[in-house]
Design a protein around this motif. Structure first.
Motif, short mmCIF file in Angstrom:
data_model
loop_
_atom_site.label_atom_id
_atom_site.label_comp_id
_atom_site.label_asym_id
_atom_site.label_seq_id
_atom_site.Cartn_x
_atom_site.Cartn_y
_atom_site.Cartn_z
N ASP A 277 45.50 48.74 39.74
CA ASP A 277 44.07 48.51 39.99
C ASP A 277 43.57 47.29 39.22
O ASP A 277 42.82 46.47 39.74
CB ASP A 277 43.25 49.74 39.60
CG ASP A 277 43.42 50.89 40.59
OD1 ASP A 277 43.89 50.63 41.72
OD2 ASP A 277 43.10 52.04 40.23
N TYR A 278 43.98 47.18 37.96
CA TYR A 278 43.56 46.01 37.16
C TYR A 278 44.08 44.71 37.78
O TYR A 278 43.39 43.69 37.78
CB TYR A 278 44.06 46.14 35.73
CG TYR A 278 43.21 47.04 34.85
CD1 TYR A 278 41.92 46.67 34.49
CD2 TYR A 278 43.73 48.23 34.36
CE1 TYR A 278 41.14 47.49 33.67
CE2 TYR A 278 42.96 49.06 33.54
CZ TYR A 278 41.66 48.68 33.21
OH TYR A 278 40.90 49.49 32.41
N LEU A 279 45.31 44.75 38.29
CA LEU A 279 45.93 43.52 38.81
C LEU A 279 45.42 43.13 40.20
O LEU A 279 45.73 42.03 40.68
CB LEU A 279 47.46 43.69 38.86
CG LEU A 279 48.16 43.65 37.50
CD1 LEU A 279 49.62 44.06 37.64
CD2 LEU A 279 48.05 42.26 36.87
N LEU A 280 44.63 43.99 40.83
CA LEU A 280 44.05 43.61 42.12
C LEU A 280 43.13 42.41 41.97
O LEU A 280 43.01 41.59 42.88
CB LEU A 280 43.29 44.79 42.73
CG LEU A 280 44.15 45.94 43.27
CD1 LEU A 280 43.27 47.09 43.73
CD2 LEU A 280 45.04 45.45 44.41
N ASP A 281 42.47 42.32 40.81
CA ASP A 281 41.59 41.18 40.51
C ASP A 281 42.07 40.61 39.18
O ASP A 281 41.87 41.22 38.12
CB ASP A 281 40.14 41.63 40.43
CG ASP A 281 39.17 40.45 40.26
OD1 ASP A 281 39.56 39.45 39.63
OD2 ASP A 281 38.05 40.54 40.77
N LEU A 282 42.71 39.44 39.23
CA LEU A 282 43.30 38.89 38.01
C LEU A 282 42.24 38.55 36.96
O LEU A 282 42.54 38.56 35.76
CB LEU A 282 44.13 37.65 38.35
CG LEU A 282 45.42 37.94 39.14
CD1 LEU A 282 46.16 36.65 39.46
CD2 LEU A 282 46.32 38.88 38.35
N GLU A 283 41.02 38.26 37.38
CA GLU A 283 39.97 37.99 36.39
C GLU A 283 39.64 39.27 35.63
O GLU A 283 39.42 39.24 34.41
CB GLU A 283 38.72 37.44 37.09
CG GLU A 283 37.62 37.00 36.14
CD GLU A 283 38.09 35.92 35.16
OE1 GLU A 283 37.57 35.89 34.03
OE2 GLU A 283 38.99 35.12 35.52
N ASP A 284 39.61 40.39 36.34
CA ASP A 284 39.41 41.67 35.65
C ASP A 284 40.55 41.95 34.68
O ASP A 284 40.33 42.42 33.56
CB ASP A 284 39.34 42.82 36.68
CG ASP A 284 38.00 42.88 37.39
OD1 ASP A 284 37.07 42.17 36.96
OD2 ASP A 284 37.90 43.62 38.39
N PHE A 285 41.76 41.64 35.11
CA PHE A 285 42.92 41.87 34.25
C PHE A 285 42.82 41.03 32.98
O PHE A 285 43.15 41.50 31.88
CB PHE A 285 44.20 41.54 35.00
CG PHE A 285 45.45 41.67 34.18
CD1 PHE A 285 45.96 42.92 33.85
CD2 PHE A 285 46.12 40.54 33.71
CE1 PHE A 285 47.11 43.03 33.07
CE2 PHE A 285 47.26 40.64 32.94
CZ PHE A 285 47.76 41.90 32.63
N ARG A 286 42.34 39.78 33.14
CA ARG A 286 42.24 38.90 31.96
C ARG A 286 41.18 39.40 30.97
O ARG A 286 41.36 39.32 29.76
CB ARG A 286 41.87 37.48 32.40
CG ARG A 286 42.93 36.71 33.14
CD ARG A 286 42.46 35.27 33.32
NE ARG A 286 43.34 34.47 34.15
CZ ARG A 286 43.14 34.23 35.46
NH1 ARG A 286 42.07 34.76 36.05
NH2 ARG A 286 43.99 33.52 36.13
N THR A 287 40.06 39.89 31.49
CA THR A 287 38.88 40.11 30.64
C THR A 287 38.59 41.57 30.32
O THR A 287 37.73 41.85 29.46
CB THR A 287 37.64 39.51 31.32
OG1 THR A 287 37.45 40.16 32.61
CG2 THR A 287 37.80 38.01 31.53
N ALA A 288 39.26 42.52 30.97
CA ALA A 288 38.96 43.94 30.72
C ALA A 288 39.11 44.28 29.24
O ALA A 288 40.14 43.95 28.63
CB ALA A 288 39.88 44.82 31.57
#
Length: 611
Positions: A277-288
């Motif tokens: 789920d986090y990797l679906l949006d790489l920006e989310d993955f970077r900043t979560a």
């Protein structure tokens, strides 16, 4: 050791230069001569943001080429071998030269201290053994592949139209999402043709095959599209191969260290669905804020692996496939598609580079041949005109390739196929392209590697009949000359295969097979005809004068029986073609008689218990 094409061209350059009075002409010939001794120049070209510089770093095994939009990406950069590792020579358009050095970590500086508009080319020296045989030329990205002529195309790719900017092979990186529509195909063929590239020295690469985002495993689709791309472009490229350049660059140029390995191991311990789920949006993955790996390291993982690379690494760690950073780098390289499984001759970037390196001397000779022909067409007066005319006569492309340049025969035919001056049906097109792609005679003929020699001889004999017919039908035209070049190669394959057969061609009593009696009147009628090719007239002279069967067929004395069968089969095919030519009735009947005689010899020698 037999001299190769490059050796002949070196001697030709030396003798031509010695006779030329004009300094400019001598310099052009000297440049050709120097190119034969230098490493093969392989240009890496492609559209803007296609992953071209990433692939260059993977090829070099160092993170030298800038992948961002800095000023160096607008400059032709040549990576060449040298012991002064990291030295940069900045060649300016006004002829001046400046110098600089790579930054620590083998990276080009963002500021070269010179306005980019003044720079003609950068030459970066690297102490890399692979660059002893191949020089890599990174070219500016292009927004279009349309080129009006060769000089404009070279200028588009390499920064100028000068002769020393000429590449001898090219890797062209296409964006994976780019469609192989008619316009794209026409533009690509136009560019490669204008730059002097062909199916023997051009590799097309589908880059960034992991970026579609709608497939967990991009490889089945990528390989299918690459195969279709090759079918569309096969007369223009050696191969079309898919690659994930970012993974290849990371694995070869800057492998994951202990910190990245630890971070990936931590991610591997997360719930599989949560991480996905986090990797679906790489920006989310970077900043979560709630992931168990620091944001700084996550940024680095995205930059170096992207989504597919992270998932590939995590899966390998979960399954216990890798246990240390070195093993992870090897796994990423395998999943990048950079190298073929086993030692396959096609299907990957590594296989394409190996093809270029293995045939470097021939590719350099082919380029030199083209350049010398252009020099021979240069307007000149007096003794220089005579010297250039003599050069043109030795390299006349409207004749079969000279014996000393025999190694270029298949390449010349493949180039003619791409230009449209050699027109072939589907079967012969596939046959020629196999011969251009492979080195092993069995694979060249569509047989399994390691096929028995008699099987190779039989397949080559059957192919030679097709090419002989085409050569005769197109006699006097460029297509006919190139067909005869291919025919010569096939006949050499037959001879080499049969020469390894150990069965002696002896009569019942143990001596050489005796000569056969022939219809001398028929042979003389054809031998004296001006419409019969010179090679066929020579064959008739041997048939009449030979003191044993081998000599009558033009084979080595006491050659094996199966080899004599191959010679007789080839001669029968040659004289069968004559029966379909517009010869006077007496000569045509003579050709039929001799064809039957050769076929009888063929049958006699092909019988294991023949006399």
């Amino acid at each position: 050791m037999t001299a190769g094409p490059a050796d002949l061209l070196r001697r030709l350059c030396d003798s031509t230069s010695a006779r030329l009075a004009g300094a400019e002409l001598r310099e052009r010939v000297a440049q050709v001569r120097a190119s034969l001794d230098a490493p093969l120049r392989v240009a890496v070209a492609g559209a803007v943001s296609s992953g071209k510089s990433t692939l260059v770093n993977a090829l070099l095994g160092l993170p030298v080429a800038p992948v961002d939009a800095g000023e160096c990406t607008f400059v032709v950069t040549q990576y060449e071998y040298g012991t002064d590792d990291g030295h940069i020579t900045i060649e300016l358009r006004d002829g001046e030269v400046a110098h600089s050095r790579l930054l620590p970590g083998h990276r080009l500086p963002s500021d070269l201290g010179v306005e980019v508009s003044r720079i003609r080319r950068l030459r970066v020296t690297l102490d890399q053994p692979s660059l002893r045989t191949v020089t890599i030329v990174d070219t500016p990205g292009m927004n279009t592949v349309t080129a009006a002529n060769e000089q404009a195309a070279r200028s588009m790719l390499f920064g100028s139209g000068d002769e020393d900017d000429r590449a001898q092979a090219m890797i062209y990186v296409l964006r994976y999402v780019q469609k192989f529509d008619d316009t794209t195909l026409a533009e690509f063929r136009g560019l490669t043709g204008a730059c002097g590239m062909s199916c023997v020295n051009t590799l097309a690469v589908l880059g960034q095959v992991d970026r579609r985002g709608d497939e967990d495993d991009p490889w089945p689709t990528a390989r299918r599209l690459a195969a279709k791309g090759y079918q569309d472009l096969r007369t223009s490229v050696f191969d079309v191969v898919p690659v994930i350049g970012l993974l290849a660059e990371t694995a070869r140029a800057c492998p994951p260290g202990a910190e990245e390995f630890a971070a990936l191991s931590t991610l591997a311990g997360m719930d599989e669905d949560d991480l996905e789920d986090y990797l679906l949006d790489l920006e989310d993955f970077r900043t979560a804020p709630d992931l168990p790996v620091s944001s700084e390291v996550r940024h680095r993982l995205v930059e170096r692996l992207h989504r597919y690379g992270i998932m590939t690494a995590v899966r390998a760690l979960r399954e216990g496939v890798v246990s240390d950073p070195k093993g992870l780098a090897a796994h990423l390289l395998e999943r990048s598609g950079y190298a073929s499984a086993g030692r396959a001759a096609t299907g990957s970037v590594a296989a394409g580079i190996a093809h270029f390196a293995r045939r470097a001397d021939h590719l350099k000779a082919l380029d030199a041949l083209t350049r010398l022909r252009a020099i021979a067409r240069t307007p000149a007066l007096g003794s220089d005109r005579s010297t250039l005319d003599a050069l043109a006569a030795q390299l006349d492309e409207n004749k079969p390739i000279a014996t000393a340049l025999g190694g270029l025969r298949i390449f010349a035919a493949a180039e003619a196929l791409g230009r449209g001056t050699l027109v072939l049906n589907e079967e012969m097109t596939a046959e020629l392209l196999r011969m251009a792609r492979h080195d092993d005679p069995a694979e060249q003929l569509g047989l399994a590697a390691g096929a028995p020699k008699p099987e190779i001889a039989t397949a080559a004999t059957a192919a030679s009949m097709r090419w002989r017919t085409l050569a005769m039908m197109s006699e006097g035209r460029t297509g006919g000359h190139r067909a005869r070049d291919v025919l010569t190669v096939l006949e050499d394959v037959v001879g080499a295969a049969l020469a390894e057969d150990r069965k002696p061609a002896t009569a019942t009593g143990g001596g050489p097979l005796p000569p056969v009696s022939v219809d001398r009147a028929a042979a003389e009628a054809l031998r004296l005809s001006p419409m019969v090719p010179v090679d066929d007239r020579r064959a008739l002279e041997l048939l009449l004068s030979g003191t044993e069967l081998a000599v009558q067929l033009g084979a080595p004395p006491s050659a094996p029986r199966t080899e004599l069968a191959g010679y007789a089969a080839a001669l029968a095919a040659r004289f069968r073609v004559l029966t379909h030519r517009p010869l006077p009735i007496r000569q045509r009947r003579a050709a039929e008689t001799l064809c039957e005689a050769y076929e009888a010899i063929w049958a006699r020698c092909d019988r294991p218990d023949g006399p």
